[in-house]
Write a protein that holds these residues in place. Sequence first.
Motif, mmCIF file in Angstrom:
data_model
loop_
_atom_site.group_PDB
_atom_site.id
_atom_site.type_symbol
_atom_site.label_atom_id
_atom_site.label_comp_id
_atom_site.label_asym_id
_atom_site.label_seq_id
_atom_site.Cartn_x
_atom_site.Cartn_y
_atom_site.Cartn_z
ATOM 1 N N LEU A 175 1.090 9.257 2.617
ATOM 2 C CA LEU A 175 0.169 8.674 3.180
ATOM 3 C C LEU A 175 0.438 7.430 3.972
ATOM 4 N N THR A 176 -0.358 7.219 5.042
ATOM 5 C CA THR A 176 -0.389 6.142 5.543
ATOM 6 C C THR A 176 -0.592 4.956 5.063
ATOM 7 N N PRO A 177 0.339 4.398 5.068
ATOM 8 C CA PRO A 177 0.055 2.287 3.959
ATOM 9 C C PRO A 177 -1.189 2.068 5.433
ATOM 10 N N GLY A 178 -2.236 1.628 3.661
ATOM 11 C CA GLY A 178 -3.185 0.565 4.440
ATOM 12 C C GLY A 178 -3.432 -0.047 3.170
ATOM 13 N N LEU B 9 -6.556 3.281 -0.154
ATOM 14 C CA LEU B 9 -5.965 3.714 -1.568
ATOM 15 C C LEU B 9 -6.163 3.152 -2.989
ATOM 16 N N VAL B 10 -7.440 4.124 -3.715
ATOM 17 C CA VAL B 10 -7.646 3.423 -4.946
ATOM 18 C C VAL B 10 -6.633 4.002 -6.384
ATOM 19 N N GLY C 74 -12.297 7.850 4.078
ATOM 20 C CA GLY C 74 -10.921 8.575 4.781
ATOM 21 C C GLY C 74 -10.129 8.329 3.654
ATOM 22 N N GLY C 75 -10.192 7.573 2.753
ATOM 23 C CA GLY C 75 -9.741 7.131 1.529
ATOM 24 C C GLY C 75 -8.989 7.987 0.778
ATOM 25 N N ALA D 72 -9.507 12.631 -4.714
ATOM 26 C CA ALA D 72 -10.002 13.513 -3.937
ATOM 27 C C ALA D 72 -10.069 12.008 -2.278
ATOM 28 N N ARG D 73 -10.453 12.418 -1.574
ATOM 29 C CA ARG D 73 -10.694 12.060 -0.488
ATOM 30 C C ARG D 73 -12.380 12.239 0.126
#
Length: 226
Positions: free
Chosen positions: A57-60, A126-127, A153-154, A222-223
């Motif tokens: 995953l790309t950090p956010g 991300l959660v 998108g998360g 899940a996204r």
Amino acid sequence: MTETPAAGLLAPHAPAPGDAYVGDPAVRAEWDRRYADRQQLWSGRPNGALVAEVAGLTPGRALDVGCGEGADAVWLARGGWDVTALEVSGVALERAAGHARDAGAAVRWVHAGLAEAALPPGSFDLVSAQYPALLRTPDAAAERALLAAVAPGGVLLLVHHAGMENQPAREGDVDPADYVWPSMVAELLDGAWDVELDEQRPRIAPDGGAGAHHTADVVLRARRLS
């Protein structure tokens, strides 16, 4: 648009004063007692399923639900994530803030229950909820709060001990029927979600710490599409 700050939000590195808590006082007291009974409750290392699933995953923006003593939150922050970490125990948050200071990691701490935290909806890429102790309610408040926090998108990553939800209550122990399990969250996923993973697999367990005897995980990833 100005976002409403989360209840109980504390500045990066700040310890958690008791009067900042938002949620059920009995829940806070119970978890404070559990943490106070031991100098260190968990292993101090990030959960294996989190490390494995976040690798691509790309950090956010990340929300760590039930951050405990902060190992996952610190690991995410050091990996480039903008981390908000939520926990009901002030004792645990004090320890987590100390670990973050030692690691030079900036984390926003929220001293609150998930359902009471008033987190801005759709705010996190991300959660992550790793083995969370989320109390079950008739209105599925905790489950809905998890889903609501994820941005379009998360990713929601929910990991728990396999087989626990079907175990009977044992005297002097928690009753699994009182808590939220991944299957309950999965039931709420509709066409706005893409279930990327829903499986049971061997646990990648850090050495030491409470819960080390559990050997299998249920992993739900899940996204949110919209």
